[in-house]
Design a protein around this motif. Structure first.
Motif, mmCIF file in Angstrom:
data_model
loop_
_atom_site.group_PDB
_atom_site.id
_atom_site.type_symbol
_atom_site.label_atom_id
_atom_site.label_comp_id
_atom_site.label_asym_id
_atom_site.label_seq_id
_atom_site.Cartn_x
_atom_site.Cartn_y
_atom_site.Cartn_z
ATOM 1 N N CYS A 5 0.820 -1.214 0.000
ATOM 2 C CA CYS A 5 0.000 0.000 0.000
ATOM 3 C C CYS A 5 0.851 1.259 0.000
ATOM 4 O O CYS A 5 0.343 2.343 0.311
ATOM 5 C CB CYS A 5 -0.943 0.023 1.204
ATOM 6 S SG CYS A 5 -1.907 -1.475 1.420
ATOM 7 N N ALA A 6 2.155 1.128 -0.315
ATOM 8 C CA ALA A 6 3.070 2.274 -0.296
ATOM 9 C C ALA A 6 2.951 3.017 1.028
ATOM 10 O O ALA A 6 2.955 4.248 1.077
ATOM 11 C CB ALA A 6 2.801 3.201 -1.472
ATOM 12 N N GLY A 7 2.832 2.266 2.126
ATOM 13 C CA GLY A 7 2.631 2.856 3.443
ATOM 14 C C GLY A 7 3.782 3.746 3.862
ATOM 15 O O GLY A 7 4.945 3.419 3.658
ATOM 16 N N LYS A 8 3.453 4.873 4.463
ATOM 17 C CA LYS A 8 4.472 5.816 4.907
ATOM 18 C C LYS A 8 3.930 6.660 6.046
ATOM 19 O O LYS A 8 2.723 6.834 6.198
ATOM 20 C CB LYS A 8 4.918 6.710 3.746
ATOM 21 C CG LYS A 8 3.787 7.499 3.112
ATOM 22 C CD LYS A 8 4.259 8.265 1.890
ATOM 23 C CE LYS A 8 3.082 8.985 1.217
ATOM 24 N NZ LYS A 8 3.516 9.718 0.004
ATOM 25 N N GLN A 9 4.856 7.194 6.842
ATOM 26 C CA GLN A 9 4.490 8.047 7.960
ATOM 27 C C GLN A 9 4.324 9.476 7.458
ATOM 28 O O GLN A 9 5.179 10.001 6.745
ATOM 29 C CB GLN A 9 5.559 7.995 9.053
ATOM 30 C CG GLN A 9 5.175 8.697 10.338
ATOM 31 C CD GLN A 9 4.027 7.997 11.058
ATOM 32 O OE1 GLN A 9 3.958 6.771 11.075
ATOM 33 N NE2 GLN A 9 3.127 8.769 11.641
ATOM 34 N N THR A 10 3.229 10.116 7.823
ATOM 35 C CA THR A 10 2.985 11.502 7.440
ATOM 36 C C THR A 10 2.708 12.318 8.704
ATOM 37 O O THR A 10 2.678 11.786 9.816
ATOM 38 C CB THR A 10 1.783 11.616 6.486
ATOM 39 O OG1 THR A 10 0.579 11.279 7.205
ATOM 40 C CG2 THR A 10 1.938 10.660 5.306
ATOM 41 N N ASN A 11 2.496 13.604 8.514
ATOM 42 C CA ASN A 11 2.179 14.472 9.651
ATOM 43 C C ASN A 11 0.837 14.126 10.270
ATOM 44 O O ASN A 11 0.542 14.546 11.389
ATOM 45 C CB ASN A 11 2.172 15.938 9.197
ATOM 46 C CG ASN A 11 3.548 16.416 8.784
ATOM 47 O OD1 ASN A 11 4.562 15.894 9.255
ATOM 48 N ND2 ASN A 11 3.606 17.407 7.904
ATOM 49 N N PHE A 12 0.021 13.370 9.543
ATOM 50 C CA PHE A 12 -1.310 13.010 10.036
ATOM 51 C C PHE A 12 -1.398 11.535 10.424
ATOM 52 O O PHE A 12 -2.483 10.993 10.571
ATOM 53 C CB PHE A 12 -2.358 13.333 8.967
ATOM 54 C CG PHE A 12 -2.348 14.767 8.534
ATOM 55 C CD1 PHE A 12 -2.958 15.739 9.297
ATOM 56 C CD2 PHE A 12 -1.686 15.155 7.374
ATOM 57 C CE1 PHE A 12 -2.942 17.067 8.907
ATOM 58 C CE2 PHE A 12 -1.659 16.476 6.973
ATOM 59 C CZ PHE A 12 -2.292 17.442 7.752
ATOM 60 N N GLY A 13 -0.261 10.870 10.539
ATOM 61 C CA GLY A 13 -0.253 9.463 10.922
ATOM 62 C C GLY A 13 0.197 8.571 9.778
ATOM 63 O O GLY A 13 0.765 9.030 8.780
ATOM 64 N N TRP A 14 -0.057 7.291 9.930
ATOM 65 C CA TRP A 14 0.374 6.309 8.940
ATOM 66 C C TRP A 14 -0.591 6.316 7.757
ATOM 67 O O TRP A 14 -1.789 6.134 7.903
ATOM 68 C CB TRP A 14 0.420 4.926 9.577
ATOM 69 C CG TRP A 14 0.983 3.868 8.675
ATOM 70 C CD1 TRP A 14 0.293 2.914 8.003
ATOM 71 C CD2 TRP A 14 2.349 3.665 8.345
ATOM 72 N NE1 TRP A 14 1.148 2.131 7.271
ATOM 73 C CE2 TRP A 14 2.426 2.561 7.466
ATOM 74 C CE3 TRP A 14 3.541 4.301 8.701
ATOM 75 C CZ2 TRP A 14 3.622 2.086 6.949
ATOM 76 C CZ3 TRP A 14 4.733 3.830 8.193
ATOM 77 C CH2 TRP A 14 4.772 2.735 7.328
ATOM 78 N N ASN A 15 -0.058 6.511 6.561
ATOM 79 C CA ASN A 15 -0.871 6.588 5.346
ATOM 80 C C ASN A 15 -0.718 5.286 4.569
ATOM 81 O O ASN A 15 0.373 4.950 4.119
ATOM 82 C CB ASN A 15 -0.417 7.774 4.491
ATOM 83 C CG ASN A 15 -1.311 7.991 3.282
ATOM 84 O OD1 ASN A 15 -1.926 7.064 2.772
ATOM 85 N ND2 ASN A 15 -1.389 9.214 2.807
ATOM 86 N N ALA A 16 -1.823 4.556 4.402
ATOM 87 C CA ALA A 16 -1.791 3.272 3.687
ATOM 88 C C ALA A 16 -2.809 3.264 2.552
ATOM 89 O O ALA A 16 -3.379 2.220 2.230
ATOM 90 C CB ALA A 16 -2.074 2.127 4.653
ATOM 91 N N THR A 17 -3.023 4.405 1.928
ATOM 92 C CA THR A 17 -4.033 4.501 0.877
ATOM 93 C C THR A 17 -3.447 4.318 -0.518
ATOM 94 O O THR A 17 -4.177 4.431 -1.504
ATOM 95 C CB THR A 17 -4.743 5.867 0.938
ATOM 96 O OG1 THR A 17 -3.764 6.919 0.793
ATOM 97 C CG2 THR A 17 -5.461 6.039 2.257
ATOM 98 N N GLY A 18 -2.149 4.044 -0.608
ATOM 99 C CA GLY A 18 -1.520 3.915 -1.918
ATOM 100 C C GLY A 18 -1.498 2.486 -2.422
ATOM 101 O O GLY A 18 -2.272 1.628 -1.982
ATOM 102 N N GLN A 19 -0.550 2.209 -3.318
ATOM 103 C CA GLN A 19 -0.427 0.886 -3.917
ATOM 104 C C GLN A 19 1.032 0.649 -4.286
ATOM 105 O O GLN A 19 1.734 1.562 -4.700
ATOM 106 C CB GLN A 19 -1.290 0.816 -5.175
ATOM 107 C CG GLN A 19 -1.043 1.994 -6.116
ATOM 108 C CD GLN A 19 -1.790 1.873 -7.409
ATOM 109 O OE1 GLN A 19 -1.644 0.888 -8.108
ATOM 110 N NE2 GLN A 19 -2.567 2.889 -7.745
ATOM 111 N N SER A 20 1.490 -0.574 -4.147
ATOM 112 C CA SER A 20 2.861 -0.932 -4.510
ATOM 113 C C SER A 20 2.972 -2.448 -4.613
ATOM 114 O O SER A 20 2.223 -3.180 -3.956
ATOM 115 C CB SER A 20 3.859 -0.391 -3.472
ATOM 116 O OG SER A 20 3.502 -0.793 -2.165
#
Length: 716
Positions: free
Chosen positions: A390-405
């Motif tokens: 999910c191209a997961g990564k840490q952002t200023n708003f928490g863990w973002n797992a809305t992508g794809q990989s």
């Protein structure tokens, strides 16, 4: 040496002048006058001209006079130290450094080349690099199973050489860094290709039921048994997943009681099928849960909706169901929902778990995680999964797992460990054809009043100028007012459809659109059925039977969210969509109400599109999500292949609006790409004319996962 008071005073005056000169030099630094700075620094180093011992020439010497040629006599003969300095130092040179450490050499930065490994088949993996390194290439060439594709500039190797490649590239660190394939993936593929499961076990299934199964359905049952009764059957809609689930339930009767969780509209259908296919089960032991106060007792088969499962969680957990069947399991995509929490708890206690869904993920790979956890809770953690797929990564708003990989690898992993999926094209070659058309509604029937037109323009402007959550809310309002604007044009088009005197299904989302269609059909004295979220579950079966058997009932007016799954309407050969949905899986499911096993005629699907409305935005959003799901192998539909036509106007007949390839007539649109990459979506005219409607802006709206829930719950 003794000094007079006058000499001391003069020295003090010169010292003050020298101090002022230093201050002035500091002020001059802002002008970047290098020459002036050098002079001032030299004066400071030599501490200025010494006082005359004779008391003559008491005025301080100017800088120019101090450095002027032939002025040695100015200071007299008592300045040997100054004379020595003048003889060894050029007036405009920088003073020699005193005990200064030599300056360090600037470090040379070497770019690190990263290598990303992922599976491309059961036996091979690919290495994708972000740069070139000669040593790295030499190491690649030493691997026996190497293969280089000059077109893509990528290297592939056999999985058996993975460890060797890792060891060789590790020696090049930090110039080259290689990313590993996760252990949970390597463990699954370490044994190489797996043979097809044996079908000998199928002899234990009720003979009459086994005789009703088609060959591909038997294969699905054998696959699930091979996985220990914990698998996801993700066949396309209309391929008989219910039959396969009931056959599995019969095979695992020793693990009953059986709990079947499904949508509210299909509970009665499940009970009917179980009584029909498993006649040896006493009818009183097949119970449908209709309220939170119902007594579960010692029933062997319990059929519940997802909402009631959530409300009766404690009773269900205490009962201890040994086998679970989750129909439309994509309902459990949200890991934070209470319904999903209850389902995970039930799955943890059960021995057998069967998931059924023609669309396991509606838009993003992250939606699969909870379903995979139900099948194998020890598979991997959420962060591992989302980082990898999910191209997961840490952002200023928490863990973002809305992508794809790594979607190709995910597809392979699903097929290997969890999921079996067959499409209609693969297993039902004799199934009738399905043709899509996108109809451009007659604009003369739009904008029935100035208020609607003003609202449309206002929401379109709000959507284009807003960002984040405000943009999402603007689109939902834009979508709502589009239903009001389109309703007259949709009804005008239906007037032409009725002339064909064929049964048809028409889907819509908003009550305003459903009411307008119903009012129009009543005015035309057309017999029809209507099923939406307010229709009682015990009435749905009766309404479906009426449409299927009554030749005078020409239309089925259905809610897009309430009726996209669980019902069969093969009596219709025409499916219309008065409104769009931004999830391709929802539309594909709705299409399959007519295009499924039992259909004897070709099916035509028409999407009714209105220009300069929210349709322009949602159509592009639909294409973007479709491409993602197709790469994971969870969506085999291609909405870009629809033939575009204009709706009949007051003056003429239907005329072609776009060419057959799905591109705009007269444009430079290209045909289909290869089988793996979908065609680019054909842009609607408004999307081309309006530069604010960009594909990058649409991706901002797919992000919040809650947008789908907001849309699903929207009733206006």
């Amino acid at each position: 040496m003794s000094c007079t008071a006058e000499e001391i005073a003069e020295k003090r005056r010169i010292a003050i002048e020298r101090l002022n000169a230093r201050k002035k030099a500091l002020e001059n630094q802002t002008n970047n006058n290098r020459t002036g700075l050098a002079v001032v620094n030299n004066v400071a180093t030599n501490k200025g001209p010494p006082a005359s011992p004779s008391g003559t020439n008491k005025s301080p010497m100017s800088i120019h006079a101090f450095y002027g040629a032939g002025n040695e006599s100015t200071f007299g003969k008592s300045t040997p130290s100054y004379q020595a300095n003048r003889g060894t130092t050029h007036p405009y040179s920088k003073p020699a450094p005193k005990n200064e450490t030599p300056s360090k050499v600037a470090p040379i930065f070497v770019r690190t080349v990263t290598c990303a490994c992922s599976l491309i088949s059961d036996t091979r993996f690919i290495v994708e690099t972000n740069g070139f390194n000669e040593q790295m290439v030499q190491e690649f060439k030493q691997i026996p199973s190497k293969n280089y594709d000059a077109g893509t500039k990528k290297w592939t190797f056999e999985l058996k050489d993975y460890k060797t490649l890792q060891d060789r590239i590790a020696k090049l660190n930090p110039q080259v860094v290689i990313g590993p394939i996760p252990n949970f993936v390597l463990q699954e593929f370490a044994s190489g290709p797996k043979p097809k499961p044996s079908r000998v076990c199928l002899n234990a299934i009720e003979p009459s039921l086994l005789g009703n199964l088609l060959e591909f359905q038997k294969e699905g049952v054998a696959f699930t048994i091979d996985k220990g009764g914990r698998a996801l059957i993700a066949d396309e809609m209309g391929l008989g997943k219910t039959y396969q689930a009931i056959a599995l339930a019969d095979f695992y009767q020793q693990d009953w009681p059986l709990l079947i969780c499904t949508t509210a509209s299909t509970r009665d259908s499940w009970a009917k099928k179980i009584r029909e296919l498993l006649p040896h089960i006493p009818v009183h032991q097949i119970v449908g849960l209709n309220s939170g106060q119902d007594y579960i007792g010692d029933c062997r088969v319990l059929i519940s909706s997802y909402s009631l499962m959530e409300r009766c969680a404690d009773q269900l957990l205490d009962r201890g169901f040994g086998m679970l069947v989750f129909d439309e399991s994509h309902t459990l995509k949200n890991v934070k929902a209470k319904c999903t929490t209850v389902a995970l708890a039930l799955a943890k206690k059960a021995r057998r778990v069967v998931l059924l869904s023609g669309t396991p993920a509606l838009s993003r790979p992250v939606e699969l995680f909870t379903q995979l956890q139900m099948l194998d809770g020890k598979f991997c953690g959420f962060k591992q999964y989302s980082t990898r797929y999910c191209a997961g990564k840490q952002t200023n708003f928490g863990w973002n797992a809305t992508g794809q990989s790594n979607l190709v690898e995910l597809n392979l992993l699903l097929a290997r460990k969890f999921m079996i999926r067959r499409t209609k094209d693969e297993v039902m070659s004799e199934l009738t054809e399905k043709n899509r058309e996108t109809v451009m509604l007659d604009p003369s029937y739009m904008w029935t009043n100035e208020e609607v037109e003003g609202n449309m323009n206002s929401y379109a402007s709000d959507y284009s100028s807003s960002k984040g959550r405000q943009r999402d809310e603007a689109l939902i309002k834009y979508y709502s007012v589009t239903a009001e604007a389109k309703a007259p044009a949709v009804c005008a088009y239906l007037k032409q459809v009725l002339k064909e005197k064929k049964k048809f299904i028409i889907f819509a989302h908003h009550h305003h659109m459903l009411d307008a269609i119903g009012k129009f059909l009543n005015k035309q004295k057309v017999s029809f059925i209507r099923i939406d979220g307010s229709t009682r579950s015990d009435m749905r079966g009766t309404l479906v039977d009426k449409f299927q058997t009554d030749v005078t009932c020409l239309a089925a007016v259905l809610s897009l969210k309430a009726c996209n799954a669980g019902i069969t309407l093969t009596a219709a050969q025409l499916v219309l969509f008065a409104e769009l949905d931004w999830n391709p899986s929802t539309l594909a499911q709705a299409e399959s109400r007519a295009h499924r096993i039992g259909q004897v005629d070709n099916v035509t699907v028409r999407y009714l599109i209105a220009q300069k409305t929210a349709d322009d935005v949602i159509w592009k959003m639909l294409q973007s999500k479709q491409e993602t799901l197709s790469r994971v192998g969870l969506c085999n539909e291609d909405f870009s292949d629809a033939a575009y036509v204009k709706a009949p106007s007051n003056a003429g007949n239907i005329e072609p609006f776009l060419n057959k390839t799905g591109g705009i007539a007269g444009s430079n649109s290209k045909g289909p790409l290869d089988a793996f990459v979908l065609r680019s979506p054909a842009k609607l005219p408004e999307a081309q004319a309006n530069p604010n409607v960009e594909e990058s802006s649409l991706a901002n709206f797919l992000n919040p996962d809650e947008d789908d829930d907001d849309l699903a719950g929207l009733e206006l």
